[in-house]
Design a protein around this motif. Structure first.
Motif, PDB file in Angstrom:
ATOM      1  N   ASN A 119      17.469 -18.748  42.015  1.00  0.00           N
ATOM      2  CA  ASN A 119      17.047 -19.949  41.255  1.00  0.00           C
ATOM      3  C   ASN A 119      15.895 -20.605  41.976  1.00  0.00           C
ATOM      4  O   ASN A 119      15.610 -20.257  43.079  1.00  0.00           O
ATOM      5  CB  ASN A 119      18.206 -20.946  41.154  1.00  0.00           C
ATOM      6  CG  ASN A 119      17.730 -22.326  40.770  1.00  0.00           C
ATOM      7  OD1 ASN A 119      17.160 -22.532  39.716  1.00  0.00           O
ATOM      8  ND2 ASN A 119      17.944 -23.295  41.616  1.00  0.00           N
ATOM      9  N   GLY A 175      22.409 -14.717  32.299  1.00  0.00           N
ATOM     10  CA  GLY A 175      22.163 -15.522  33.495  1.00  0.00           C
ATOM     11  C   GLY A 175      20.927 -15.150  34.264  1.00  0.00           C
ATOM     12  O   GLY A 175      20.825 -15.442  35.463  1.00  0.00           O
ATOM     13  N   GLY A 200      17.441 -21.379  37.313  1.00  0.00           N
ATOM     14  CA  GLY A 200      18.497 -21.049  38.258  1.00  0.00           C
ATOM     15  C   GLY A 200      18.907 -22.236  39.110  1.00  0.00           C
ATOM     16  O   GLY A 200      18.458 -23.362  38.903  1.00  0.00           O
ATOM     17  N   SER A 201      19.732 -21.960  40.097  1.00  0.00           N
ATOM     18  CA  SER A 201      20.245 -23.010  40.973  1.00  0.00           C
ATOM     19  C   SER A 201      19.127 -23.705  41.733  1.00  0.00           C
ATOM     20  O   SER A 201      18.156 -23.084  42.128  1.00  0.00           O
ATOM     21  CB  SER A 201      21.229 -22.425  41.985  1.00  0.00           C
ATOM     22  OG  SER A 201      22.227 -21.676  41.337  1.00  0.00           O
ATOM     23  N   GLN A 204      23.504 -23.831  37.658  1.00  0.00           N
ATOM     24  CA  GLN A 204      22.308 -23.496  36.903  1.00  0.00           C
ATOM     25  C   GLN A 204      21.719 -24.772  36.316  1.00  0.00           C
ATOM     26  O   GLN A 204      22.424 -25.765  36.107  1.00  0.00           O
ATOM     27  CB  GLN A 204      22.656 -22.514  35.784  1.00  0.00           C
ATOM     28  CG  GLN A 204      23.334 -21.235  36.278  1.00  0.00           C
ATOM     29  CD  GLN A 204      22.418 -20.375  37.118  1.00  0.00           C
ATOM     30  OE1 GLN A 204      21.495 -19.784  36.603  1.00  0.00           O
ATOM     31  NE2 GLN A 204      22.679 -20.305  38.414  1.00  0.00           N
ATOM     32  N   GLY A 251      20.298 -17.170  39.389  1.00  0.00           N
ATOM     33  CA  GLY A 251      19.909 -17.477  38.019  1.00  0.00           C
ATOM     34  C   GLY A 251      18.433 -17.324  37.741  1.00  0.00           C
ATOM     35  O   GLY A 251      18.002 -17.372  36.592  1.00  0.00           O
TER      36      GLY A 251
END
Length: 253
Positions: free
Chosen positions: A26, A47, A144-145, A152, A200
């Motif tokens: 992410n 994802g 993403g993270s 997420q 993510g």
């Protein structure tokens, strides 16, 4: 948000279906992207991220899918930085093409997802066909993270990461010692970390401006150790190495 698409642990996705579990990645250390800033960004329902390569094909990472073949289980969301916006465009997949050289010693962490119908109202992201743009400062973006192991994101985040030479990347040790120089590019803030891609963000593009000041994709978020850790850069598929194969595969879909 990791500013350089980096996966916490590199593990192949289980399948090209909604149940697939991609490696963690992410954008860490990023800021929210403006609506329309990166129109070709795609969020995939398993994802992962991706970029609109043609009006009907999304370029993503091979580790996000399980293989080549018919597949109607993936939903591509695009057209808005807010995934919950009512103005997003959602299109189902019909077919997945996974690079036949992944995972091998020659690399090839890329895949194509054909959509059920073309998306003609959204700009596409061209890919680099030479190594001319494989250095400098890159842009990364994803849902993403924003922190290693975090949730997420609803809104698209963006960041910039500097190129890291193959020699410096390999010297990071661990998984980096096995970097495939001809097929992978490293990027990140080596001294302090803090910016990177994260869980993510896998499959999303790493991009920059070309000589004409137009956006061009040079990498695909592939793997890394953790997210935004000092001395642990993000590793991206070197798109120019596979440009001809990507184009040839897309022509058959």
């Amino acid at each position: 948000m990791c500013a350089a698409a980096v996966l916490a642990v590199v593990t192949p996705a289980a399948s090209a279906t909604e149940s697939a579990v991609p490696p963690s990645t992410n954008v860490v250390g990023g800021t929210r992207a403006a609506q329309g800033e990166f129109p070709w960004m795609v969020r995939l329902s398993m994802g992962c991220g991706g970029a609109l390569y043609t009006s009907q094909i999304v370029l993503t990472a091979a580790h996000c899918v399980s293989g080549t073949g018919a597949n109607t289980t993936i939903t591509a969301t695009l057209g808005n930085v807010d995934l919950q916006s009512t103005s997003t465009t959602k299109v189902k997949s019909t077919y997945v093409y996974r690079s036949p050289t992944y995972p091998t010693s020659t690399g090839g962490d890329w895949a194509l997802i054909k959509l059920a119908s073309p998306v003609t109202t959204i700009a596409k992201l061209p890919i680099a066909t030479t190594t001319a743009y494989n250095s400098g400062t890159f842009d990364i973006a994803g849902w993403g993270s924003a922190t290693e192991g975090g949730a997420q994101q609803r809104y698209l985040l963006k960041a910039k990461v500097p190129f890291v030479s193959d020699a410096t990347c390999k010297a990071a040790g661990g998984s980096y010692a096995g970097l495939i120089s001809s097929a992978e590019i490293c990027a990140g803030v080596m001294a302090t970390g803090g910016i990177d891609t994260c869980q993510g963000d896998s499959g999303g593009p790493m991009f920059r401006r070309d000589a004409s000041n137009a956006w061009i994709q040079v990498g695909i978020v592939s793997w890394g150790e953790g997210c935004a850790r000092a001395g642990k850069p993000g590793v991206y598929t070197e798109v120019s190495t596979f440009a001809a194969k990507i184009a040839a595969a897309a022509a058959t879909l």
